[in-house]
Motif scaffolding. Structure first.
Motif, PDB file in Angstrom:
ATOM      1  N   ILE A 137      -2.732 -37.650 -30.768  1.00 35.23           N
ATOM      2  CA  ILE A 137      -4.122 -38.059 -30.568  1.00 35.23           C
ATOM      3  C   ILE A 137      -4.156 -39.046 -29.406  1.00 35.23           C
ATOM      4  N   LYS A 138      -4.782 -38.651 -28.307  1.00 32.71           N
ATOM      5  CA  LYS A 138      -4.882 -39.517 -27.134  1.00 32.71           C
ATOM      6  C   LYS A 138      -6.145 -40.368 -27.247  1.00 32.71           C
ATOM      7  N   VAL A 139      -5.962 -41.683 -27.138  1.00 38.33           N
ATOM      8  CA  VAL A 139      -7.066 -42.629 -27.297  1.00 38.33           C
ATOM      9  C   VAL A 139      -7.129 -43.537 -26.073  1.00 38.33           C
ATOM     10  N   LEU A 140      -8.309 -43.660 -25.476  1.00 40.76           N
ATOM     11  CA  LEU A 140      -8.530 -44.586 -24.363  1.00 40.76           C
ATOM     12  C   LEU A 140      -9.280 -45.804 -24.887  1.00 40.76           C
ATOM     13  N   ILE A 186     -12.571 -45.568 -27.088  1.00 40.21           N
ATOM     14  CA  ILE A 186     -12.960 -46.810 -27.751  1.00 40.21           C
ATOM     15  C   ILE A 186     -13.485 -47.782 -26.698  1.00 40.21           C
ATOM     16  N   PHE A 187     -14.712 -48.270 -26.909  1.00 35.65           N
ATOM     17  CA  PHE A 187     -15.319 -49.244 -26.002  1.00 35.65           C
ATOM     18  C   PHE A 187     -15.480 -50.560 -26.750  1.00 35.65           C
ATOM     19  N   SER A 188     -14.890 -51.622 -26.207  1.00 40.63           N
ATOM     20  CA  SER A 188     -14.909 -52.932 -26.851  1.00 40.63           C
ATOM     21  C   SER A 188     -15.555 -53.953 -25.926  1.00 40.63           C
ATOM     22  N   ASN A 189     -16.651 -54.572 -26.410  1.00 39.63           N
ATOM     23  CA  ASN A 189     -17.355 -55.615 -25.655  1.00 39.63           C
ATOM     24  C   ASN A 189     -17.935 -55.066 -24.349  1.00 39.63           C
ATOM     25  N   ILE A 190     -18.455 -53.859 -24.401  1.00 40.64           N
ATOM     26  CA  ILE A 190     -19.036 -53.218 -23.214  1.00 40.64           C
ATOM     27  C   ILE A 190     -20.467 -52.795 -23.530  1.00 40.64           C
ATOM     28  N   SER A 209     -14.833 -34.936 -27.223  1.00 39.75           N
ATOM     29  CA  SER A 209     -14.376 -36.322 -27.380  1.00 39.75           C
ATOM     30  C   SER A 209     -15.328 -37.094 -28.295  1.00 39.75           C
ATOM     31  N   LYS A 210     -14.808 -38.145 -28.934  1.00 39.16           N
ATOM     32  CA  LYS A 210     -15.601 -38.983 -29.835  1.00 39.16           C
ATOM     33  C   LYS A 210     -15.564 -40.432 -29.351  1.00 39.16           C
ATOM     34  N   ILE A 211     -16.554 -41.225 -29.795  1.00 37.26           N
ATOM     35  CA  ILE A 211     -16.676 -42.622 -29.377  1.00 37.26           C
ATOM     36  C   ILE A 211     -16.487 -43.547 -30.573  1.00 37.26           C
ATOM     37  N   VAL A 212     -15.709 -44.615 -30.387  1.00 43.03           N
ATOM     38  CA  VAL A 212     -15.640 -45.721 -31.343  1.00 43.03           C
ATOM     39  C   VAL A 212     -16.098 -46.966 -30.597  1.00 43.03           C
ATOM     40  N   LEU A 213     -17.048 -47.689 -31.183  1.00 40.82           N
ATOM     41  CA  LEU A 213     -17.705 -48.779 -30.466  1.00 40.82           C
ATOM     42  C   LEU A 213     -17.540 -50.101 -31.204  1.00 40.82           C
ATOM     43  N   PHE A 214     -17.142 -51.140 -30.444  1.00 41.87           N
ATOM     44  CA  PHE A 214     -17.104 -52.517 -30.928  1.00 41.87           C
ATOM     45  C   PHE A 214     -17.988 -53.355 -30.011  1.00 41.87           C
TER      46      PHE A 214
END
Length: 495
Positions: A137-140, A186-190, A209-214
């Motif tokens: 699983i490739k995660v950016l 994954i987007f953190s503080n954006i 692709s899927k998004i995980v947001l913080f």
């Protein structure tokens, strides 16, 4: 019968309602019997799908319904080949746990079942499983600062054998990466992206692709809402809560959601509510954004994002860094994040391990022809799927038989689905009058007859309604019989 036989949607409940409409009152007879039976249920963990070249643990629980100790064998099979067998001795009306370890295959499904010695109820003597092959699983991970990335990255590599491959990326470097190459972004503080980055992100979503947001300390609700809710269907950030008298903690969660199945064996542990939150972003909730976990004040913490019925991402209502809470220092953080990633990428065991009566759902893909897919039941019967045009998914409803269901595209096997009896059927708890009273709400009319002690009248409301109805019936029958007798006597007199 067991307590699960009279749920609000069960066939028995519907049958009683239909009979009542015709003024027919069912009689449930309880006889004396011995509970000479042992039952089996199993547990699988999604998290272990993220481990490469590691043994997979299959945990089973054997329940003894009897009042004496029972010694029985428990064996692990793949196909029809027995790999290992052991002996267990559960206490009277107690349980015994056992664990098998097996290495899943790299490219194919691993299927089989656990079996205990046959007894009075053979249906609860087998527990089937289907473990899909492990995939990379490739995660950016894109963040504004290194602190926004560090804890997320460490959580995803918490085991050196993980198949999750995270790639850290500060926001200035985002243009150097092809987003569609990653299954999870994954987007953190954006809270801002350039126009061409928004276009590329939407293209990545179209490709799967899927998004995980913080959210984070540098985000504002205004900028956040202008990007994520407006362009990607995420919920609106309404306000930021802080200065609590006491810290907020995690409290409720959706017990039926696949992301939590097998995470806790029975009740949630203290680890679930150990994290403390002193700053919380409050998000709006809609049917498209159902909360999976809530804070102690009812605000959502983990939210699943859907678009036209399809899951496109997850939102954590906290910062990816430790600026708003101490969640990042708890064992719950990597466990939740890994489960979110495996769920979003389809690598979760609830897709291949379901219960009798559940619907099998598969995604045929944009280029596939629905009629190419067939499903073979455990009895060998071959059936076709129902194509749901609204969701674009294939559905199969006839899962009434425990066992392994084989899905094919043409002649090629694409997956196996393990179907087991409901867990409630293995707990050894039998139907009581109190269960009927609680679950029927006294709306359904029936008689409970215990042949060892006569008609049960523990609850006057339930049975007084019936006795009143029956007394009217007996009165009518008596009057009819008197009329018939008078008529016959008159005929005889005339004769």
């Amino acid at each position: 019968m067991q307590s699960s036989n009279i749920g609000s949607l069960s066939r028995l409940q519907k049958l009683i309602k239909e009979l009542n409409k015709k003024d027919v009152y069912p009689v449930i007879i309880c006889g004396s019997f011995t509970k000479h039976n042992c039952s089996l249920r199993g547990y699988l963990s999604d998290t272990e799908l993220t481990l490469r070249n590691a043994e997979f643990r299959i945990r089973v629980e054997i329940a003894n319904w009897d009042t004496v100790r029972n010694k029985l064998s428990v064996a692990l099979y793949t196909g029809e080949e027995k790999l290992v067998q052991n002996m267990v001795t559960p206490n009277p009306q107690g349980t015994a746990q056992h664990e098998f370890r097996i290495t899943p295959m790299a490219t194919n499904f691993l299927t089989g079942y656990i079996s205990i010695s046959n007894d009075n109820l053979p249906l609860d003597n087998k527990w089937f499983f289907s473990i899909p092959p492990r995939k990379k699983i490739k995660v950016l991970i894109a963040g504004r600062h290194p602190e926004d990335i560090k804890f997320i990255y460490n959580a995803l590599i918490s085991s050196d054998t993980t198949v999750v491959k995270p790639e850290p990326c500060e926001i200035e470097q985002l243009d150097y990466y092809k987003m569609s190459d990653f299954q999870v972004l994954i987007f953190s503080n954006i809270d801002t992206l350039k126009d061409h980055q928004v276009i590329r992100l939407k293209e990545a979503l179209k490709s799967g692709s899927k998004i995980v947001l913080f959210p984070g300390v540098d985000c504002t609700p205004k900028r956040f809402n202008n990007l994520w809710p407006k362009g990607f269907h995420f919920p609106k950030w309404e306000k930021t809560l802080s200065s609590f008298k006491t810290y907020l903690v995690l409290k409720g969660y959706d017990r039926n959601h696949p992301i939590f199945k097998g995470m806790w064996r029975k009740e949630i542990t203290s680890e679930f509510s150990s994290a403390r939150f002193h700053t919380v972003p409050a998000f709006s909730i809609t049917e498209r954004t159902p909360p999976l976990i809530t804070f102690s004040d009812g605000k959502p913490f983990l939210i699943e994002i859907r678009d036209h019925g399809k899951t496109i991402g997850m939102l954590f209502a906290t910062s990816g860094s430790d600026s708003w809470s101490d969640l990042q220092y708890k064992g719950l953080f990597p466990a939740l994040l890994l489960r979110a990633v495996t769920y979003l990428t389809g690598q979760n065991l609830t897709r291949t391990n379901i219960f009798v009566g559940d619907t099998i759902i598969i995604d045929p893909g944009n280029a596939a022809i629905p009629s190419e897919f067939t499903i073979t039941k455990p009895n060998g019967n071959i059936s076709y799927f129902h194509f749901d045009r609204s969701s674009g998914k294939l559905k199969f409803y006839d899962t009434d038989e425990p066992g392994l269901y084989t899905i094919r595209k043409g002649k090629k096997i694409t997956s196996y689905i393990a179907v087991n009896i409901q867990p409630e059927e293995t707990d050894g708890k039998f139907l009581l009058p109190e269960d009927l009273i609680e679950k029927t709400n006294l709306k359904d009319k029936l008689l409970w007859l215990d042949v060892t002690s006569g008609i049960n009248t523990n609850n006057a409301n339930l049975f007084s309604v019936i006795s009143l109805e029956l007394s009217h019936l007996f009165l009518i029958i008596s009057l009819v019989l008197i009329a018939i007798e008078m008529y016959l006597s008159r005929i005889n007199k005339i004769s």
